[in-house]
Design an enzyme around this catalytic site. Structure first.
Site: not given
Lengths: 335, 335
Positions: A158, A134
């Site tokens: 994350y 990401s």
């Protein structure tokens, strides 16, 4: 009986999608079912794996649906049968959830990836593994135009877990246990469904909600820039990565794909004046602070050279949403 | 009774060294014992933890020696008692061993670090954690002069596991579970002991063996450049990191310390002609290929600004070895 004419030693294309019940996993499975092959090789079987067994897709090949824990080597090994040639590893706890529950994020995003490596090592031949990393694994902010060799200094759990998992998949590729490509996805717009508590939720909502005839808040300034891609293009990239030659990647298995750098104002310009009037300026410094840490643009030079298709403009993104998702979203939400 | 005069609420400095039986852990413990305090705060206790319980050091404070598995949260938590203010996490499976045994490397270098995070989270106040990462977490090779923002693209499992552990410690710092500083150590010369199978073993051997009057092979060219530090300077850096203000680090907890970029020829020039004659040119392309992937120099601008002392030259490194280790090495090897 064409399959017999080709001889007894047919190439097999057994595929597993981990996170097969999710948004991108579902789309990958549906496109696979529609075309029936991958890079010209007929698909011989598909396993869809998620926390709860996903609904099957209609396909010209056998589809097995399994529920299980991606952090369990036993569960993951059961989802990756002998002969598996491709594992699409999309199982993840996303940004807001990983920030709220550190242990859950580590368990799924990091230990889950280690379980995938462990299961793949048991196969006779190393499978291609596609991993979705990401933009959240980078810092940089609004001023950033990140080169391909930009360092990942994540400012959220994350992103840290995704960057660590990338390193482990890269090393497992070097060791010959598997053959990984990690695609660091931009913010995906337009997501179907409804607004949620993710800080990035509004990037989809400011397009989706007006198309549904609903008001929606805009927490940042019109000049705010964001690195985006459409669900269609994200799936295009996964398909490209599934069959590309990975030799030119060498040790470095991370891809910054060619997304689109766009301002909120440019996004809104693709709406009609009536739709645009449904977007209400409601500055939210807390949300602006979170999304303001993400880089606004990448050079993506290497990915372009490797044949990853660049993201088209906002009008095409909007047209894809109208074609693929608008009716279903309207129905789901009882509108 | 000075300790009573200072009041009941004395600052405590309870310290744990994981890998306390190893080369650097031992030296850190001995220096701590010799000075009795850290940054002016008296040390109130030291735990030395390793696979087998380390030998105690003589110290003016209680020393507890424990054996255990660094990948076991229970074992690590037992080594980090309530009130621990500093954890020096040196427990590692080094490069050649991690390459030979992938599972062992993952277990110690990655899961071990996760166990440290877990144990530190249980403390009432987040402890400072010092982590030794490595130049092996970078690529680049002979031509490289790596800037502080260079990306870690490791070409070995040890480096990949260290880089991943850095990301997790960095995120745990951001979350307030602990307060980490990761020091990416150069090749440490001169190591005491004897030559071993590590690809980098010869960097120490070409100085140590001639001082012992022994022949030793040189597998690379005289012009080969390497980024080094002395054991003394490595311990200096750990002591500096133990008490520095970490606020200026922000999210980024990785330090490229100011080592010394030196050629093999410059190293040999510090020996006498008779000692130098004991170094035998025996080119070994396999070893040259491995060590040739490591970067030869770092800018280390940030570390200098943060007060990390630069490595002195080869003559000082050699003098430190003569003073600290030569006699003991001679005795150990029966010379």
């Amino acid at each position: 009986m064409a399959w017999r004419a080709a001889g007894g030693n047919l190439p097999r294309m057994q595929i597993t999608i981990l996170g097969g019940g999710g948004f991108l996993g579902r789309r990958f499975a549906e496109r696979l079912a529609a075309q029936g092959h991958l890079g010209g090789t007929p698909v011989t079987g598909l396993v869809l794996f998620d926390l709860a067994a996903p609904k099957p897709v209609e396909a010209p090949f056998p589809v097995t649906c399994l529920g299980g824990d991606v952090a369990s080597v036993t569960d993951v090994a059961a989802a990756i049968p002998p002969g598996t040639a491709l594992v699409v590893h999309l199982a993840a706890v996303v940004s807001a959830a990983a920030e709220a529950d550190f242990d859950l994020g580590l368990r799924v995003n990091l230990q889950g990836t280690l379980a995938v490596i462990e299961a793949c090592r048991k196969l006779a031949a190393p499978p291609r593994v596609l991993f979705t990393s990401s933009v959240a694994s980078f810092g940089g902010g609004q001023a950033a135009l990140l080169p391909d060799d930009a360092r990942q200094v994540p400012t959220n759990s994350y992103g840290a877990q995704k960057a660590a998992a990338e390193l482990l998949l890269q090393d497992a590729s070097r060791k010959g246990f598997l053959d990984a490509v990690s695609i660091r996805l931009p913010t995906v717009i337009v997501r179907p469904g409804r607004p949620n508590k993710a800080a990035s939720s509004f990037f989809s909502a400011i397009l989706r909600e007006p198309l549904l005839g609903l008001e929606t808040p805009l927490p940042v300034e019109d000049g705010f820039r964001v690195w985006v891609c459409s669900p269609r293009r994200a799936v295009d990239w996964l398909f490209h990565a599934a069959t590309m030659d990975t030799a030119p990647l060498g040790v470095d298995r991370g891809i910054n794909p060619p997304g689109l750098a766009v301002s909120v104002g440019e996004m809104l310009a693709a709406l009609s004046p009536a739709e645009r009037a449904l977007v209400k300026r409601e500055p939210d410094p807390a949300i602006a602070a979170i999304v303001g840490g993400w880089p606004a643009e990448f050079a993506a030079t290497r990915a372009r050279a490797l044949g990853f298709a660049p993201q088209e403009g906002v009008p095409e993104i909007l047209a894809a949403f109208r074609a693929d998702d608008l009716d279903a979203t309207r129905a789901d939400r009882g509108l």
